[in-house]
Design a protein around this motif. Structure first.
Motif, PDB file in Angstrom:
ATOM      1  N   ARG A  16       0.813  -1.222   0.000  1.00  0.00           N
ATOM      2  CA  ARG A  16       0.000   0.000   0.000  1.00  0.00           C
ATOM      3  C   ARG A  16       0.848   1.273   0.000  1.00  0.00           C
ATOM      4  N   SER A  17       2.155   1.101   0.008  1.00  0.00           N
ATOM      5  CA  SER A  17       3.062   2.249   0.016  1.00  0.00           C
ATOM      6  C   SER A  17       3.628   2.465  -1.386  1.00  0.00           C
ATOM      7  N   ALA A  18       3.352   3.606  -1.972  1.00  0.00           N
ATOM      8  CA  ALA A  18       3.852   3.896  -3.318  1.00  0.00           C
ATOM      9  C   ALA A  18       5.373   3.882  -3.349  1.00  0.00           C
ATOM     10  N   GLU A  19       5.997   4.415  -2.311  1.00  0.00           N
ATOM     11  CA  GLU A  19       7.464   4.487  -2.277  1.00  0.00           C
ATOM     12  C   GLU A  19       8.089   3.099  -2.213  1.00  0.00           C
ATOM     13  N   ARG A  20       7.553   2.249  -1.342  1.00  0.00           N
ATOM     14  CA  ARG A  20       8.122   0.905  -1.201  1.00  0.00           C
ATOM     15  C   ARG A  20       7.846   0.057  -2.439  1.00  0.00           C
ATOM     16  N   MET A  21       6.678   0.221  -3.032  1.00  0.00           N
ATOM     17  CA  MET A  21       6.382  -0.533  -4.245  1.00  0.00           C
ATOM     18  C   MET A  21       7.266  -0.090  -5.405  1.00  0.00           C
ATOM     19  N   GLU A  22       7.604   1.170  -5.438  1.00  0.00           N
ATOM     20  CA  GLU A  22       8.519   1.650  -6.477  1.00  0.00           C
ATOM     21  C   GLU A  22       9.892   1.003  -6.306  1.00  0.00           C
ATOM     22  N   ARG A  23      10.348   0.889  -5.056  1.00  0.00           N
ATOM     23  CA  ARG A  23      11.645   0.253  -4.812  1.00  0.00           C
ATOM     24  C   ARG A  23      11.613  -1.228  -5.189  1.00  0.00           C
ATOM     25  N   LEU A  24      10.536  -1.912  -4.842  1.00  0.00           N
ATOM     26  CA  LEU A  24      10.440  -3.334  -5.153  1.00  0.00           C
ATOM     27  C   LEU A  24      10.298  -3.569  -6.656  1.00  0.00           C
ATOM     28  N   SER A  25       9.527  -2.732  -7.308  1.00  0.00           N
ATOM     29  CA  SER A  25       9.391  -2.834  -8.752  1.00  0.00           C
ATOM     30  C   SER A  25      10.735  -2.613  -9.438  1.00  0.00           C
ATOM     31  N   SER A  26      11.487  -1.640  -8.970  1.00  0.00           N
ATOM     32  CA  SER A  26      12.809  -1.374  -9.536  1.00  0.00           C
ATOM     33  C   SER A  26      13.747  -2.548  -9.299  1.00  0.00           C
ATOM     34  N   LEU A  27      13.655  -3.164  -8.107  1.00  0.00           N
ATOM     35  CA  LEU A  27      14.469  -4.339  -7.812  1.00  0.00           C
ATOM     36  C   LEU A  27      14.196  -5.448  -8.824  1.00  0.00           C
ATOM     37  N   VAL A  28      12.917  -5.683  -9.100  1.00  0.00           N
ATOM     38  CA  VAL A  28      12.553  -6.716 -10.080  1.00  0.00           C
ATOM     39  C   VAL A  28      13.158  -6.398 -11.438  1.00  0.00           C
ATOM     40  N   GLN A  29      13.059  -5.160 -11.863  1.00  0.00           N
ATOM     41  CA  GLN A  29      13.516  -4.799 -13.197  1.00  0.00           C
ATOM     42  C   GLN A  29      15.036  -4.779 -13.336  1.00  0.00           C
ATOM     43  N   ARG A  30      15.755  -4.676 -12.222  1.00  0.00           N
ATOM     44  CA  ARG A  30      17.214  -4.654 -12.287  1.00  0.00           C
ATOM     45  C   ARG A  30      17.844  -6.022 -12.105  1.00  0.00           C
ATOM     46  N   THR A  31      17.031  -7.010 -11.724  1.00  0.00           N
ATOM     47  CA  THR A  31      17.581  -8.325 -11.402  1.00  0.00           C
ATOM     48  C   THR A  31      16.854  -9.425 -12.171  1.00  0.00           C
ATOM     49  N   GLU A  32      17.223 -10.657 -11.842  1.00  0.00           N
ATOM     50  CA  GLU A  32      16.592 -11.825 -12.450  1.00  0.00           C
ATOM     51  C   GLU A  32      15.122 -11.973 -12.059  1.00  0.00           C
ATOM     52  N   LEU A  33      14.678 -11.259 -11.025  1.00  0.00           N
ATOM     53  CA  LEU A  33      13.300 -11.372 -10.559  1.00  0.00           C
ATOM     54  C   LEU A  33      12.310 -10.982 -11.656  1.00  0.00           C
ATOM     55  N   ASN A  34      11.122 -11.581 -11.620  1.00  0.00           N
ATOM     56  CA  ASN A  34      10.082 -11.228 -12.591  1.00  0.00           C
ATOM     57  C   ASN A  34       8.680 -11.226 -12.004  1.00  0.00           C
ATOM     58  N   SER A  35       8.589 -11.366 -10.676  1.00  0.00           N
ATOM     59  CA  SER A  35       7.263 -11.515 -10.075  1.00  0.00           C
ATOM     60  C   SER A  35       7.235 -10.988  -8.646  1.00  0.00           C
ATOM     61  N   LEU A  36       6.040 -10.613  -8.193  1.00  0.00           N
ATOM     62  CA  LEU A  36       5.807 -10.206  -6.805  1.00  0.00           C
ATOM     63  C   LEU A  36       4.639 -11.019  -6.252  1.00  0.00           C
ATOM     64  N   VAL A  37       4.808 -11.525  -5.039  1.00  0.00           N
ATOM     65  CA  VAL A  37       3.719 -12.192  -4.312  1.00  0.00           C
ATOM     66  C   VAL A  37       3.197 -11.179  -3.303  1.00  0.00           C
ATOM     67  N   ILE A  38       1.983 -10.683  -3.514  1.00  0.00           N
ATOM     68  CA  ILE A  38       1.462  -9.545  -2.759  1.00  0.00           C
ATOM     69  C   ILE A  38       0.330  -9.971  -1.827  1.00  0.00           C
ATOM     70  N   ASP A  39       0.457  -9.603  -0.558  1.00  0.00           N
ATOM     71  CA  ASP A  39      -0.611  -9.873   0.411  1.00  0.00           C
ATOM     72  C   ASP A  39      -1.897  -9.157   0.030  1.00  0.00           C
ATOM     73  N   VAL A  40      -3.018  -9.853   0.123  1.00  0.00           N
ATOM     74  CA  VAL A  40      -4.325  -9.208   0.057  1.00  0.00           C
ATOM     75  C   VAL A  40      -5.097  -9.609   1.299  1.00  0.00           C
ATOM     76  N   ARG A  41      -6.082  -8.827   1.649  1.00  0.00           N
ATOM     77  CA  ARG A  41      -6.890  -9.133   2.834  1.00  0.00           C
ATOM     78  C   ARG A  41      -7.823 -10.298   2.530  1.00  0.00           C
ATOM     79  N   SER A  42      -8.146 -11.017   3.587  1.00  0.00           N
ATOM     80  CA  SER A  42      -9.091 -12.119   3.415  1.00  0.00           C
ATOM     81  C   SER A  42     -10.166 -12.097   4.486  1.00  0.00           C
ATOM     82  N   ASN A  43     -10.403 -10.931   5.070  1.00  0.00           N
ATOM     83  CA  ASN A  43     -11.406 -10.838   6.133  1.00  0.00           C
ATOM     84  C   ASN A  43     -12.449  -9.762   5.829  1.00  0.00           C
TER      85      ASN A  43
END
Length: 295
Positions: A16-43
């Protein structure tokens, strides 16, 4: 969908944080990573952001960047008394609705965690042991029909690492059941969670490659040739330190430990991995960089 998923886990707050998601997205694009497993609510309530349109926009942005997005749904942990009843068909239907909604919002896959009975002290664990695995299998069959087949989208399930060595009827998890009903089975064979002597290793936490390779190979050799198998094996890997009150049980997991686990997963023939860190904080050097010509 990438042939081999290489993911990191994103907790609900980070997602839910734009700043943290930008960092994680950049990490994916700079490395071998290609996916994110993202928590969603279930209640109940919003699955991620308060407005579904905001969630759709975020997911569309990730997909436009070439990132495969997986919704992590907690199945039975977190009920009013600690756990939901794994035999509750009302809970099953709620999880199916959450899953279909996640697909509608733009997730590519739904991953289910805590698909099991709780610890012995939990009220729901009073269910006789002989009934637990059949109940969990019935839940798996429900998800296959009502989510995977209905949406024609991939679904995956997380299992204890020990299920690679044999059925765990106490919590209701059997690898043999999961591989027949999910597209991907994701065990959690974290090296620091194996006791001394496990897998023939005096201290598995100090041997990330050997631990994962032995566990994953043992599990796959049991189920690879089952006539009803549809799943591929995709492993969780440890990207977190183990804190303990006992000094000898404290472990610092470095980028080397992560890379060794990835090497084991590749050598064991798995269809990728997902790195788990509860804080969603990852060191870039743990993952291979994208070659300059493709960056």
């Amino acid at each position: 969908m990438p042939t081999t998923i290489k993911a990191v886990y994103v907790n609900f707050t980070a997602a839910r944080s734009a700043e943290r998601m930008e960092r994680l997205s950049s990490l994916v694009q700079r490395t071998e990573l290609n996916s994110l497993v993202i928590d969603v609510r279930s209640n109940g309530g919003a699955l991620l952001h308060e407005r579904d349109e905001e969630t759709r926009d975020q997911l569309e942005g990730l997909r436009q960047a070439g990132i495969y997005v997986i919704a992590r749904v907690v199945a039975f942990k977190g009920g009013p008394r600690g756990w939901y009843d794994p035999g509750s068909e009302a809970r099953w239907r709620e999880l199916a609705e959450i899953s279909l909604r996640a697909f509608d919002l733009g997730f590519d896959e739904v991953n289910y965690d805590y698909v099991r009975y709780g610890a012995a002290r939990e009220p729901r664990s009073r269910t006789p042991v002989r009934e637990r695995a059949p109940t969990i299998r019935a839940f798996f069959e429900f998800l296959r029909a009502e989510v995977g087949d209905a949406a024609r989208r991939p679904i995956s399930a997380d299992l204890f690492g020990i299920t690679l060595l044999g059925p765990q009827d106490g919590v209701g998890q059997r690898l043999e059941d999961a591989v027949e009903l999910f597209d991907y089975v994701m065990p959690m064979p974290y090296p620091s969670h194996w006791g001394p002597g496990s897998l023939g290793l005096a201290n598995p936490a100090h041997h990330p490659y050997e631990t994962l390779y032995a566990a994953l190979s043992a599990g796959w050799s049991r189920v690879a040739e089952l006539p009803g198998r549809i799943a591929l094996l995709r492993s969780w890997i440890q990207a977190f330190d183990l804190d303990s009150s006992r000094p000898m049980r404290r472990y610092r997991y470095t980028p080397w430990h992560v890379r060794e686990q990835i090497r084991a997963i590749e050598d064991a023939g798995c269809a990728g991995y997902a790195a788990w860190n509860p804080r969603s904080a990852y060191e870039e050097s743990a993952f291979a960089p994208v070659p300059p010509e493709t960056a």
